[in-house]
Write an enzyme that holds these catalytic residues in place. Structure first.
Site, PDB file in Angstrom:
ATOM      1  N   LYS A 188      59.979  86.262  55.246  1.00 10.66           N
ATOM      2  CA  LYS A 188      59.057  86.792  54.233  1.00 10.66           C
ATOM      3  C   LYS A 188      59.156  85.928  52.979  1.00 10.66           C
ATOM      4  O   LYS A 188      60.199  85.343  52.679  1.00 10.66           O
ATOM      5  CB  LYS A 188      59.354  88.253  53.917  1.00 10.66           C
ATOM      6  CG  LYS A 188      60.652  88.510  53.166  1.00 10.66           C
ATOM      7  CD  LYS A 188      60.785  89.991  52.813  1.00 10.66           C
ATOM      8  CE  LYS A 188      62.083  90.253  52.063  1.00 10.66           C
ATOM      9  NZ  LYS A 188      62.243  91.682  51.712  1.00 10.66           N
TER      10      LYS A 188
ATOM     11  N   HIS B 298      72.318  79.069  59.274  1.00 14.64           N
ATOM     12  CA  HIS B 298      71.714  77.777  58.932  1.00 14.64           C
ATOM     13  C   HIS B 298      72.761  76.789  58.425  1.00 14.64           C
ATOM     14  O   HIS B 298      72.749  75.606  58.809  1.00 14.64           O
ATOM     15  CB  HIS B 298      70.608  77.978  57.895  1.00 14.64           C
ATOM     16  CG  HIS B 298      69.314  78.449  58.479  1.00 14.64           C
ATOM     17  ND1 HIS B 298      69.116  79.749  58.878  1.00 14.64           N
ATOM     18  CD2 HIS B 298      68.163  77.794  58.749  1.00 14.64           C
ATOM     19  CE1 HIS B 298      67.885  79.879  59.364  1.00 14.64           C
ATOM     20  NE2 HIS B 298      67.287  78.711  59.296  1.00 14.64           N
TER      21      HIS B 298
END
Length: 228
Positions: free
Chosen positions: A138, A46
């Protein structure tokens, strides 16, 4: 479909790439089985996308107006093009897989999700720039990502933690890997073909987040306990 049925969690089988219309039909609580090509990406991936592609692209808008060239480094453009193909109307999976070598390339041994909130500083811009339709991980993400999901037509999918080997069974094929030597195996971009990859929608395009609701309920319970 009756209003009662519309409010009940539904089950969907979706093929990647996913249309905006299909994503906007999803609701928190829906079960989805994903098939198609997706890519993994964690912290290093990212950060790399923001610093190498997204911020330079924004700068390029000014440079082009002034007659300059786009500043994405020439050596990085093949990776950029490959990611554009898989991320446009696609899905990114917050995962640091365990892999093994095969005679034909690579296979996933375990592919459990990693905590997503670490990507909150990056994800909204990744969603907007690449046209993402889904983020898998998650623990959920924050308000900026939820806003980006609403604005650009994306959802957050929760993958079941503790089922890394089971999830790996849904990975049919490793198609490519990018930046493995630079980032290492867990942080690389792994391009994978999945079949019936099981997830649950926990943040949708309608502004609802199960994670926010759990946090609010927890805070309310804490207040009750402290007040006595």
């Amino acid at each position: 479909m009756s209003p009662d049925n519309e409010n009940r969690p539904q089950s969907h089988h979706l093929t990647i790439p996913i249309s905006e219309q299909a994503v906007r039909s999803l609701r928190v609580g829906d079960t989805v089985f994903l098939s198609g090509v997706m890519v993994t990406g964690r912290d290093a991936a990212h950060k790399y996308m923001i610093e190498t592609f997204i911020e330079p692209s924004l700068q390029a808008e000014d440079d082009v107006q002034e007659g300059g060239a786009a500043p994405i480094p020439q050596a990085e453009r093949p990776v950029y093009q490959a990611l554009q193909e898989v991320l446009n109307e696609g899905v990114i999976y917050h995962c640091g897989p365990v892999v093994r070598r095969t005679k034909d390339g690579w296979a996933f041994v375990a592919a459990g999700p990693t905590t997503s909130i670490r990507e909150e500083v990056y994800e909204p811009r990744v969603i907007e720039h690449f046209g993402l339709r889904g983020v898998i991980g998650k623990g959920g993400m924050g308000s900026d990502t939820l806003r980006a999901c609403q604005e650009h037509g994306a959802v957050y999918f929760h993958a079941v933690g503790g089922a890394a080997s089971l999830i790996a069974d849904a990975v049919d094929e490793v198609l490519a890997v990018h930046k493995k030597d630079e980032f290492g195996v867990p942080e690389a971009f792994w391009v994978i073909r999945v079949v019936d990859f099981p997830v649950v929608v926990t943040m949708d395009t309608h502004g609802r987040s199960i994670h926010d609701e759990v946090e609010a309920a927890s805070q309310a319970a804490l207040r009750r306990l402290t007040v006595g």
